[in-house]
Design a protein around this motif. Structure first.
Motif, short mmCIF file in Angstrom:
data_model
loop_
_atom_site.label_atom_id
_atom_site.label_comp_id
_atom_site.label_asym_id
_atom_site.label_seq_id
_atom_site.Cartn_x
_atom_site.Cartn_y
_atom_site.Cartn_z
N GLY A 135 -10.43 -24.98 18.11
CA GLY A 135 -9.00 -25.36 18.51
C GLY A 135 -8.78 -26.56 17.70
N GLU A 136 -9.80 -27.57 17.81
CA GLU A 136 -9.56 -28.69 16.86
C GLU A 136 -9.71 -28.62 15.35
OE1 GLU A 136 -9.58 -32.87 16.35
OE2 GLU A 136 -9.38 -31.73 18.21
N LYS A 137 -10.60 -27.41 14.95
CA LYS A 137 -10.62 -27.37 13.56
C LYS A 137 -9.05 -26.70 13.12
CE LYS A 137 -12.34 -24.01 10.20
NZ LYS A 137 -13.40 -22.92 10.11
N GLN A 138 -8.49 -25.92 13.94
CA GLN A 138 -7.27 -25.29 13.72
C GLN A 138 -5.97 -26.30 13.83
OE1 GLN A 138 -6.80 -22.20 12.56
NE2 GLN A 138 -4.73 -22.72 12.13
N ARG A 139 -6.22 -27.52 14.65
CA ARG A 139 -5.37 -28.46 15.08
C ARG A 139 -5.28 -29.11 13.85
NH1 ARG A 139 -4.83 -33.55 16.07
NH2 ARG A 139 -7.32 -33.75 16.14
N ARG A 140 -6.56 -29.60 13.32
CA ARG A 140 -6.65 -30.46 11.98
C ARG A 140 -5.96 -29.89 10.84
NH1 ARG A 140 -12.35 -33.70 12.38
NH2 ARG A 140 -12.03 -34.65 14.54
N ILE A 141 -6.49 -28.45 10.61
CA ILE A 141 -5.78 -27.77 9.39
C ILE A 141 -4.16 -27.81 9.58
CG2 ILE A 141 -5.70 -25.55 8.49
CD1 ILE A 141 -8.59 -25.12 9.27
N ASN A 142 -3.68 -27.37 10.76
CA ASN A 142 -2.15 -27.45 10.89
C ASN A 142 -1.87 -28.63 10.68
OD1 ASN A 142 -2.64 -24.85 11.67
ND2 ASN A 142 -2.56 -25.20 13.95
N SER A 143 -2.46 -30.03 11.06
CA SER A 143 -2.09 -31.03 10.89
C SER A 143 -1.67 -31.39 9.39
CB SER A 143 -2.62 -32.18 11.49
OG SER A 143 -2.21 -33.76 11.53
N ALA A 144 -2.92 -31.23 8.65
CA ALA A 144 -3.30 -31.52 7.31
C ALA A 144 -2.14 -30.60 6.69
CB ALA A 144 -4.52 -31.05 6.85
N LEU B 91 -20.49 -22.44 28.66
CA LEU B 91 -20.31 -23.46 28.02
C LEU B 91 -20.40 -23.52 26.42
CD1 LEU B 91 -23.01 -25.85 29.88
CD2 LEU B 91 -20.25 -25.87 30.07
N MET B 92 -21.14 -22.63 25.90
CA MET B 92 -21.22 -22.32 24.51
C MET B 92 -19.92 -21.71 23.96
SD MET B 92 -23.98 -20.01 22.11
CE MET B 92 -22.95 -18.41 22.75
N THR B 93 -19.39 -20.79 24.64
CA THR B 93 -17.97 -20.31 24.28
C THR B 93 -17.00 -21.24 24.49
OG1 THR B 93 -18.75 -18.05 25.01
CG2 THR B 93 -16.39 -18.44 24.87
N GLU B 94 -16.87 -22.34 25.37
CA GLU B 94 -16.08 -23.26 25.56
C GLU B 94 -15.81 -24.47 24.51
OE1 GLU B 94 -14.77 -26.71 28.87
OE2 GLU B 94 -16.39 -25.45 29.24
N MET B 95 -17.48 -24.47 24.06
CA MET B 95 -17.51 -25.65 22.89
C MET B 95 -16.91 -25.06 21.80
SD MET B 95 -21.24 -27.45 23.94
CE MET B 95 -21.30 -28.34 22.56
N ILE B 96 -17.25 -23.66 21.59
CA ILE B 96 -16.76 -23.01 20.21
C ILE B 96 -15.29 -22.88 20.28
CG2 ILE B 96 -16.84 -20.78 19.26
CD1 ILE B 96 -19.74 -20.55 20.00
N ASN B 97 -14.88 -22.67 21.56
CA ASN B 97 -13.35 -22.76 21.46
C ASN B 97 -12.72 -23.95 21.44
OD1 ASN B 97 -13.32 -19.54 21.90
ND2 ASN B 97 -13.35 -20.20 24.23
N ILE B 98 -13.42 -25.02 21.68
CA ILE B 98 -12.83 -26.21 21.49
C ILE B 98 -12.79 -26.57 20.09
CG2 ILE B 98 -13.05 -28.70 21.99
CD1 ILE B 98 -14.07 -27.88 24.80
N SER B 99 -14.12 -26.43 19.47
CA SER B 99 -14.39 -26.63 18.05
C SER B 99 -13.31 -26.05 17.10
CB SER B 99 -15.51 -26.52 17.73
OG SER B 99 -16.07 -25.14 17.74
#
Length: 315
Positions: free
Chosen positions: A231-240, A221-229
């Motif tokens: 991924g979200e961080k990278q998505r926002r960076i890419n969007s910005a 679960l920890m690895t999944e949450m880290i991967n999700i965060s």
């Protein structure tokens, strides 16, 4: 007289028969002794020969002739390795538990002379010595260790038998304990102890497995949450970064278009062309507003397009 003569003749005939029978018996006895003097020794055997009651030689495998009435085979030794069963005996362990132990000895005759004259019966002696040594060794061990230290017990018995076997003409190859049988009460207690130990190990293994599974799930679960965060961080960076690039591109395009418009206005007829384009765009917007049923403010003179533009703030 005639009758007495006949009787005398008959008596002499019987005496001759008896004498003949005696000589026949003597001949047969001598023939038996001469045949007995021929000795055939099989392989892996040794015959100990005595001459007039004193040791003379040891015959190896093959054909031999002895002197009748003087030489005789006193002992026949088998040189092959043999097994001797040690009968069950009661032994007391260090913690005063009575156990029954039996085993088997593997021995071999290596010196026929010592095996014949060094001891009366080396088999019985080896068996007795193995029993006494087993009792003494088990007396120094706890009951639990007697089941674990079989090799130690066997090695000790072999060591003692080897020392004694030097004078007996034998070699002890190994000693194996077949059974160690405790009393029924001790056996039942040991079974209960073994079952309790098995249950303890099962519970421990189950708890360790549950612990490991919980750790694995939490780590997953920890690895999944880290991967999700991430991924979200990278998505926002890419969007910005995409929006920033879009704004920059629009700004650059707007700047270029304004520059081009300014250059075009400076050209002859450029201002008139600009006014005409703005007027066209305004009329199109007015048409759209009228179709949407919205309120539109019109100038007093509908034919004065410049006044329209002034109202709209275009000019």
């Amino acid at each position: 007289m005639i009758q007495q003569t006949i009787n005398n003749i008959g008596g002499d005939s019987n005496l001759d028969i008896v004498i003949l029978a005696i000589w026949g018996a003597i001949f047969l006895f001598l023939a038996y002794k001469f045949v007995q003097a021929i000795c055939l020794v099989p392989t892996k055997s040794a015959y100990v020969v005595e001459r007039l009651g004193k040791y003379r030689c040891t015959l190896e495998a093959g054909f031999h002739i002895l002197l009748p009435f003087i030489d005789r085979v006193a002992f026949i030794q088998d040189l092959k390795e043999e097994t001797i069963d040690v009968p069950p005996q009661e032994c007391f362990s260090k913690d005063e538990v009575n156990v029954e132990v039996d085993g088997v000895i593997y021995i071999e005759v290596i010196d026929s002379l010592k095996a014949s004259y060094g001891i009366t019966d080396y088999r019985f002696a080896a068996m007795q010595l193995a029993q006494t040594t087993t009792r003494s060794v088990i007396g120094t061990l706890d009951l639990d260790r007697t089941f674990e230290e079989r090799d130690v017990i066997s090695a000790k018995v072999v060591e003692v038998l080897d020392k004694a076997g030097e004078s007996w003409g034998i070699r002890v190859h190994r000693y194996e304990i077949k059974n160690i049988t405790p009393p029924d009460t001790v056996k039942n207690a040991m079974e209960l102890e073994v079952n309790a130990e098995r249950e303890r190990r099962a519970i421990l293994a189950k708890s360790l497995g549950d612990k490991a599974s919980r750790i694995n799930r939490s780590e997953g679960l920890m690895t999944e949450m880290i991967n999700i965060s991430e991924g979200e961080k990278q998505r926002r960076i890419n969007s910005a970064e995409g929006k920033a690039a879009q704004i920059i591109a629009i700004a650059q395009a707007t700047g270029d278009s304004i520059t081009k418009i300014a250059i075009a206005i400076e050209q002859p007829g450029g201002q008139q062309a600009l006014d005409l384009q703005l007027t066209e765009q305004y009329l199109q917007q007015m048409q759209g507003l009228s179709q949407a049923n919205r309120k539109v403010i019109l100038p007093a003179n509908l034919l004065d397009f410049k006044q329209w533009l002034a109202i709209s703030g275009i000019k």
